[in-house]
Write a protein that holds these residues in place. Structure first.
Motif, PDB file in Angstrom:
ATOM      1  N   ASP A  77       1.963   5.477  -1.878  1.00 40.13           N
ATOM      2  CA  ASP A  77       2.073   3.948  -2.039  1.00 40.13           C
ATOM      3  C   ASP A  77       0.530   3.362  -1.969  1.00 40.13           C
ATOM      4  O   ASP A  77       0.574   2.076  -2.212  1.00 40.13           O
ATOM      5  CB  ASP A  77       3.030   3.385  -1.315  1.00 40.13           C
ATOM      6  N   ILE A  78      -0.385   3.922  -1.219  1.00 36.91           N
ATOM      7  CA  ILE A  78      -1.476   3.356  -1.044  1.00 36.91           C
ATOM      8  C   ILE A  78      -2.754   4.224  -1.684  1.00 36.91           C
ATOM      9  O   ILE A  78      -3.439   3.587  -2.446  1.00 36.91           O
ATOM     10  CB  ILE A  78      -1.895   3.319   0.612  1.00 36.91           C
ATOM     11  N   LYS A 132      -2.579   4.590  -5.194  1.00 37.35           N
ATOM     12  CA  LYS A 132      -2.526   3.296  -6.163  1.00 37.35           C
ATOM     13  C   LYS A 132      -4.120   2.658  -6.124  1.00 37.35           C
ATOM     14  O   LYS A 132      -4.253   1.891  -7.218  1.00 37.35           O
ATOM     15  CB  LYS A 132      -1.352   2.354  -5.650  1.00 37.35           C
ATOM     16  N   TYR A 133      -4.511   2.762  -4.958  1.00 35.84           N
ATOM     17  CA  TYR A 133      -5.973   1.920  -4.808  1.00 35.84           C
ATOM     18  C   TYR A 133      -7.159   2.871  -4.634  1.00 35.84           C
ATOM     19  O   TYR A 133      -8.121   2.231  -4.470  1.00 35.84           O
ATOM     20  CB  TYR A 133      -5.642   1.309  -3.440  1.00 35.84           C
ATOM     21  N   GLU A 149      -0.162  -4.920   4.951  1.00 40.59           N
ATOM     22  CA  GLU A 149       0.428  -4.742   3.387  1.00 40.59           C
ATOM     23  C   GLU A 149      -0.629  -3.832   2.790  1.00 40.59           C
ATOM     24  O   GLU A 149      -1.897  -3.495   3.197  1.00 40.59           O
ATOM     25  CB  GLU A 149       0.270  -6.152   3.046  1.00 40.59           C
ATOM     26  N   PRO A 150      -0.148  -3.002   1.922  1.00 37.62           N
ATOM     27  CA  PRO A 150      -0.866  -2.068   1.056  1.00 37.62           C
ATOM     28  C   PRO A 150      -1.936  -2.532   0.300  1.00 37.62           C
ATOM     29  O   PRO A 150      -3.105  -1.780   0.519  1.00 37.62           O
ATOM     30  CB  PRO A 150       0.322  -1.443   0.130  1.00 37.62           C
ATOM     31  N   GLN A 151      -2.247  -3.368  -0.147  1.00 37.07           N
ATOM     32  CA  GLN A 151      -3.284  -4.173  -0.677  1.00 37.07           C
ATOM     33  C   GLN A 151      -4.488  -4.462   0.242  1.00 37.07           C
ATOM     34  O   GLN A 151      -5.676  -4.319   0.024  1.00 37.07           O
ATOM     35  CB  GLN A 151      -3.139  -5.361  -1.551  1.00 37.07           C
ATOM     36  N   THR A 152      -4.135  -4.671   1.428  1.00 34.07           N
ATOM     37  CA  THR A 152      -4.976  -4.950   2.789  1.00 34.07           C
ATOM     38  C   THR A 152      -5.447  -3.405   3.170  1.00 34.07           C
ATOM     39  O   THR A 152      -6.794  -3.389   3.539  1.00 34.07           O
ATOM     40  CB  THR A 152      -4.325  -5.570   4.019  1.00 34.07           C
ATOM     41  N   GLY A 175      -5.644  -0.769   1.236  1.00 36.65           N
ATOM     42  CA  GLY A 175      -6.267   0.152   0.212  1.00 36.65           C
ATOM     43  C   GLY A 175      -7.886  -0.187  -0.222  1.00 36.65           C
ATOM     44  O   GLY A 175      -8.532  -0.360  -1.225  1.00 36.65           O
ATOM     45  N   ARG A 176      -8.574   0.209   0.921  1.00 36.07           N
ATOM     46  CA  ARG A 176     -10.143  -0.100   0.894  1.00 36.07           C
ATOM     47  C   ARG A 176     -10.664   0.971   1.916  1.00 36.07           C
ATOM     48  O   ARG A 176      -9.985   1.384   2.787  1.00 36.07           O
ATOM     49  CB  ARG A 176     -10.407  -1.390   1.253  1.00 36.07           C
TER      50      ARG A 176
END
Length: 468
Positions: free
Chosen positions: A307-308, A311-312, A367-370, A372-373
């Motif tokens: 999920d991370i 995707k990122y 959160e995943p978007q946070t 994913g870096r």
């Protein structure tokens, strides 16, 4: 009157020196690690190379054979074959699993039967291979300390406490009776040796995994790289298995050095791992520590990767990100061993469990978007890498300290508990939410901190009273 720490136990004339024991252990660790790294690397490629259906089936059969053999047969098989033969035969059987991927490339019709048979044989071999590794490490620690006691030049008396009057007792290493004035306190020496051997094994094991995964990442991206890559894995697996024939039979040497040899092995020892679990509460208390690694690794593989990471991050860089864990664990292995000899293993292993808790909490709350870096994932993977470092190294040194007479049995219990937790995670996590998965990992890791502290206190009390 001070105890005579230079007292030489009743060894044969061909006694091993500390350097001979250590060098043999390093060779075993290198052969084991290269062979096992071939297996774990191709296992990570199973779904891609064999297809989702066959890849999933073969991986499931591999873990099934692994767990069942560890539970029911591993201690008896290792006792019957001996540790050296068990290591050689186990790594040889692993070669069959690795070769499945080469067969799949050149012989499409044989892919299914080869994968099923290879997975069952490889999984069964894994069950007794890790048990034999635990036994060989325990035997090596005993032989290393015995060699130090036999030669004053190698004896580090600073690691031994002052003597106190004690009655005649049996030497814990060699089985012969020695008077109080010459009975060396081997406990501190053995615990220092177990930290040293566990750290070296962890370093070699993780470095081999890092090297082969990095090599596969590069070779698979070359034109025509697939057959070259899997031919390389098969070759490395075979050569490393053959290398096991050149290690010293430390277990045989120890048995021949005892005044009263241990009883011949029999298949009545099949359930020795469960007998140890039932008879010694310390083993039960150590289960959550092994399970914490099993569940957390499943959480990272199933949720974080799916999920991370997928995707990122670009697909080509995923293996590089994963290598952060292996690289960190390898780099920190020796410093962790150094810290354990000076601070004790409790804070070192406890910090590893705290790393599992911190990483799991972060993935649960953010959160995943946070996440994913690179700037976020790399530090998290470094933290998790230290946790893995302690699991592969000092955690197993603790087991060798707690259960010095049951090397094969504690090795089997590590497999049953950590492997069982991983398998359970892969079964349950697909039907659980992120929060539920994380809570399972958190509860087990927190429980592990409490239980390991209690087990360590029991072990300390046993040492104070001259117990196990």
């Amino acid at each position: 009157m001070d105890a005579d720490y230079t007292h030489q136990p009743d060894l044969q004339m061909n006694a091993l020196t500390p350097s001979q024991v250590y060098s043999s252990f390093v060779v075993m660790a290198a052969c084991f690690s290269l062979n096992h790294a071939c297996v774990t690397t191709v296992l990570s490629l199973a779904s891609t190379e064999l297809g989702p259906q066959l890849g999933g089936l073969s991986s499931g059969l591999l873990f099934l054979g692994y767990t069942l053999t560890a539970l029911l047969l591993s201690t008896a098989l290792v006792a019957a074959m001996g540790q050296k033969s068990a290591l050689a035969s186990g790594t040889a059987a692993y070669c069959l699993y690795v070769s499945v991927f080469l067969v799949a490339i050149f012989w499409e019709e044989a892919k299914w039967p080869a994968a099923i048979v290879g997975s069952l044989i490889g999984g069964g071999a894994a069950g007794w291979l890790w048990t034999a590794q635990g036994g060989y490490m325990t035997s090596s620690v005993e032989a290393y300390v015995a060699a130090q006691l036999a030669d004053p030049v190698h004896l580090d008396t600073n690691s031994l406490p002052d003597s106190r009057p004690r009655e005649e007792q049996e030497d814990p290493l060699l089985g012969n009776r020695v008077p109080a004035s010459t009975a060396p306190r081997t406990g501190p020496l053995k615990e220092r040796a177990s930290s040293k051997f566990a750290s070296v094994f962890s370093l070699i094991y993780l470095a081999a995994e890092l090297a082969l995964k990095g090599a596969s990442w590069g070779i698979l991206r070359l034109p025509g790289g697939r057959p070259v890559c899997f031919a390389m894995f098969t070759t490395v697996a075979v050569v490393s298995s053959a290398g096991m024939l050149w290690i010293r039979d430390v277990e045989k040497h120890l048995n021949s050095s005892r005044s009263t040899p241990r009883a011949a092995p029999s298949f009545s020892r099949a359930l020795e791992a469960l007998q140890l679990l039932r008879s010694d509460v310390k083993m039960l208390l150590m289960y959550p520590t092994q399970m914490a690694f099993g569940f957390t690794s499943s959480f990272l593989t199933y949720y974080v990767t799916k999920d991370i990471v997928n995707k990122y991050f670009d697909e080509a860089t995923i293996p590089l990100l994963a290598s952060v864990i292996s690289g960190t664990a390898a780099i920190l292995s020796l410093p962790a061993g150094w810290a354990a000899t000076r601070l004790g293993k409790l804070p070192v292993v406890g910090a590893g469990l705290a790393c599992f808790i911190l990483v799991t909490l972060t993935f649960m709350l953010a959160e995943p978007q946070t996440l994913g870096r690179w700037s976020v994932m790399v530090p998290l993977y470094v933290i998790y890498g230290y946790g893995r470092c302690t699991f592969e190294g000092q955690n197993k040194a603790v087991m060798a300290d707690f259960f010095p007479q049951h090397g094969a049995a504690w090795g089997a219990n590590v497999i049953i508990s950590s492997g069982g937790a991983s398998a359970l995670g892969f079964i349950l996590f697909p039907i659980m939410t992120k929060t539920q998965m994380a809570l399972v990992c958190l509860v087990v890791s927190c429980l592990a901190l409490v239980c390991y502290t209690i087990a360590n206190a029991i072990h300390y009390k046993e040492k104070q009273h001259g117990g196990k």
